[in-house]
Design an enzyme around this catalytic site. Structure first.
Site, PDB file in Angstrom:
ATOM      1  N   ASP A 148       0.845  -1.201   0.000  1.00  0.00           N
ATOM      2  CA  ASP A 148       0.000   0.000   0.000  1.00  0.00           C
ATOM      3  C   ASP A 148       0.880   1.251   0.000  1.00  0.00           C
ATOM      4  O   ASP A 148       0.603   2.216  -0.705  1.00  0.00           O
ATOM      5  CB  ASP A 148      -0.936   0.004   1.211  1.00  0.00           C
ATOM      6  CG  ASP A 148      -1.596   1.365   1.365  1.00  0.00           C
ATOM      7  OD1 ASP A 148      -2.324   1.752   0.430  1.00  0.00           O
ATOM      8  OD2 ASP A 148      -1.349   2.057   2.360  1.00  0.00           O
ATOM      9  N   ARG A 172       0.182   6.544  -6.596  1.00  0.00           N
ATOM     10  CA  ARG A 172      -1.142   7.162  -6.825  1.00  0.00           C
ATOM     11  C   ARG A 172      -1.082   8.665  -6.629  1.00  0.00           C
ATOM     12  O   ARG A 172      -1.701   9.437  -7.362  1.00  0.00           O
ATOM     13  CB  ARG A 172      -2.176   6.554  -5.851  1.00  0.00           C
ATOM     14  CG  ARG A 172      -2.575   5.137  -6.224  1.00  0.00           C
ATOM     15  CD  ARG A 172      -3.321   4.461  -5.084  1.00  0.00           C
ATOM     16  NE  ARG A 172      -4.495   5.192  -4.669  1.00  0.00           N
ATOM     17  CZ  ARG A 172      -5.016   5.162  -3.430  1.00  0.00           C
ATOM     18  NH1 ARG A 172      -4.462   4.426  -2.490  1.00  0.00           N
ATOM     19  NH2 ARG A 172      -6.086   5.864  -3.154  1.00  0.00           N
ATOM     20  N   SER A 217      -6.704   0.463   0.404  1.00  0.00           N
ATOM     21  CA  SER A 217      -5.535   1.045   1.070  1.00  0.00           C
ATOM     22  C   SER A 217      -5.776   1.131   2.583  1.00  0.00           C
ATOM     23  O   SER A 217      -4.967   0.651   3.393  1.00  0.00           O
ATOM     24  CB  SER A 217      -5.296   2.437   0.470  1.00  0.00           C
ATOM     25  OG  SER A 217      -4.453   3.207   1.272  1.00  0.00           O
ATOM     26  N   LYS A 260      -4.220  -1.751   5.913  1.00  0.00           N
ATOM     27  CA  LYS A 260      -3.464  -1.402   7.125  1.00  0.00           C
ATOM     28  C   LYS A 260      -4.236  -1.808   8.374  1.00  0.00           C
ATOM     29  O   LYS A 260      -3.668  -2.266   9.357  1.00  0.00           O
ATOM     30  CB  LYS A 260      -3.165   0.106   7.130  1.00  0.00           C
ATOM     31  CG  LYS A 260      -2.103   0.462   6.091  1.00  0.00           C
ATOM     32  CD  LYS A 260      -1.959   1.941   5.871  1.00  0.00           C
ATOM     33  CE  LYS A 260      -3.097   2.514   5.076  1.00  0.00           C
ATOM     34  NZ  LYS A 260      -2.869   3.780   4.420  1.00  0.00           N
TER      35      LYS A 260
HETATM   36  N1  URA Z   1      -5.895   7.210   3.388  1.00  0.00           N
HETATM   37  C1  URA Z   1      -5.258   6.045   3.085  1.00  0.00           C
HETATM   38  O1  URA Z   1      -4.672   5.397   3.951  1.00  0.00           O
HETATM   39  N2  URA Z   1      -5.306   5.621   1.799  1.00  0.00           N
HETATM   40  C2  URA Z   1      -5.929   6.283   0.823  1.00  0.00           C
HETATM   41  O2  URA Z   1      -5.939   5.834  -0.291  1.00  0.00           O
HETATM   42  C3  URA Z   1      -6.567   7.490   1.154  1.00  0.00           C
HETATM   43  C4  URA Z   1      -6.530   7.935   2.453  1.00  0.00           C
END
Ligand code: URA
Length: 433
Positions: A161, A168, A183, A187
């Site tokens: 990520d 990104r 994403s 986590k």
């Molecule tokens: N927060 C994140 O952790 N990922 C994203 O893609 C956008 C906001």
């Protein structure tokens, strides 16, 4: 398998198979697929989207790219809370001890903020002596004993990520719901909790400005969590103005302590009780929403959550005398009032702009390595729906510099005053499970 075929398949709107998602993530992590091909795939996903199974698979493969935290040595059902981020959001500082006071273990891994104000870790570091870097053993011991510990993010959580997010960010592909949902959830899932309560913000200070987009993001994240074996629910909450009255670090801790001491900060208290209610229901200790709200209100009002906060701060070496006397928390050199230029009612307090003003004062980071100033920030004196007289204070800036003219202008721009009365926005829009 060739990356070019995966890109063209997604470009044409065809669903990707698990093997294809695995191929792209695993080989990208080994630097065997170049950024330009991954960028092309991200853009194809941005336009074509991903269905539920694809998004859940992408999340799973990103989790598997790194460590998964093992919370099994912690007794009981572990519930995590995650906010998609807003201005003045100090809910973790109250929800954590409140849920702990109800007997639910909260093993919280938090980040440092990049943006308006610091993250939970930065806020806690404004308490003298507070240690965010404790060993894994100490973390587990503290949660077992005090039901709450908060540490800076350790381990290598979802590195795929991290690598994808950086790409990104520079390829205009952040704003894709499946990419955001996978994403965030990668986590959260790697952090090891059994259940997850998501606080998805909506409004001017939120990542998702419209209610419709916030709902889509919330639904997607809830489905991913449930599909990957974590009971997940989302609360959609208001971020059309900052949460509570304090925006910064030490002053947000001060406000959190005041709420734990029983102060009625209406919007903040409502959100805290709502999130804590869903966490305790998911953990199975209360059987209905009504029961949860009633019991948690008692725990808050009778000082049990405050006691849990003190135990937690002390266990991580923090100076708990600041809890008895929050005025001892770090402060700034100057306190400058921004007053109203007209009489009327507050219609808007654009949270984003207030957040940017706080960042200019030094409360947040524009770049990863910037230092957060714990004592600076903003106190609002009015919220949407309040009446204001000409020359009455709208906000106080806590600054370490005397010249804050431009920041004062930002605050004035953020606050709209009109002659006709205005309504308070509602705090909770919807719960998605
Ligand atoms: N927060 C994140 O952790 N990922 C994203 O893609 C956008 C906001």
């Amino acid at each position: 398998m060739r990356m070019v075929d995966i890109i063209s398949k997604k470009r044409n709107g065809t669903k990707l198979e698990e093997a294809e998602i695995r191929f792209f993530i695993e080989n990208y992590m080994k630097d065997e697929i170049p950024d330009y091909q991954v960028s092309a795939l991200l853009m194809a996903i941005y336009y074509q989207g991903m269905d539920q199974d694809e998004t859940a698979l992408l999340t799973k493969v990103m989790v598997e790219s790194g460590d998964e935290i093992d919370l099994s040595p912690i007794k009981g059902h572990k519930v995590d809370k995650h906010s998609t981020g807003g201005v003045g959001d100090k809910t973790t500082l109250i929800v954590g001890p409140l849920v702990a006071a109800a007997g639910i273990p909260v093993a919280k891994m938090s980040g440092r903020g990049l943006g308006h104000t610091g993250g939970t870790i930065d806020k806690l570091e404004s308490i003298p002596g507070f240690q965010v870097e404790i060993t894994n053993d100490q973390f587990i011991r503290n949660v077992n004993q005090y039901k709450l510990a908060v540490v800076g993010q350790t381990g290598n959580l979802a590195p795929a990520d991290k690598k994808l997010y950086a790409l990104r960010d520079v390829t205009a592909t952040v704003e894709s719901i499946p990419l955001i949902a996978s994403s965030i959830m990668s986590k959260k899932i790697a952090s090891g909790a059994d259940s997850i309560v998501l606080d998805v913000k909506t409004g001017s200070g939120a990542f998702m400005k419209s209610l419709e987009d916030s709902k889509r993001l919330a639904k997607e994240m809830v489905q991913i969590g449930n599909q990957l074996g974590r009971r997940t629910i989302a609360v959609i909450s208001d971020m059309n103005q900052p949460l509570g009255y304090e925006i910064g670090n030490a002053n947000e801790v001060r406000e959190a302590i005041h709420v734990l001491q029983g102060k009625q900060v209406e919007d903040l208290r409502e959100l805290v009780l709502e999130l804590a209610a869903h966490m305790t229901i998911l953990a199975g200790i209360y059987s209905s929403y009504e029961e949860a709200i009633a019991k948690l209100t008692i725990l808050l009002d009778e000082g049990h959550a405050l006691k849990a906060f003190k135990d937690f701060i002390l266990a991580q070496n923090g100076d708990i005398s600041v809890i008895e006397d929050p005025e001892k928390l770090p402060s700034s050199s100057y306190h400058i009032q921004v007053s109203a230029k007209q009489t009327g009612y507050i219609h808007e307090i654009t949270a984003d702009t207030i957040g940017i003003a706080a960042m200019h004062l030094g409360a947040g980071r524009a770049k990863k390595d910037d230092q957060v100033h714990h004592g600076v920030g903003i106190t609002l004196h009015k919220k949407i729906g309040d009446k204001v007289e000409i020359d009455e204070p709208l906000a106080t800036l806590h600054a370490d510099q005397e010249d804050v003219q431009e920041i004062m202008e930002l605050i004035r721009d953020a606050i709209t005053i009109q002659d006709n009365p205005s309504n308070k926005p509602k705090m909770i829009y919807e719960v998605i499970d």
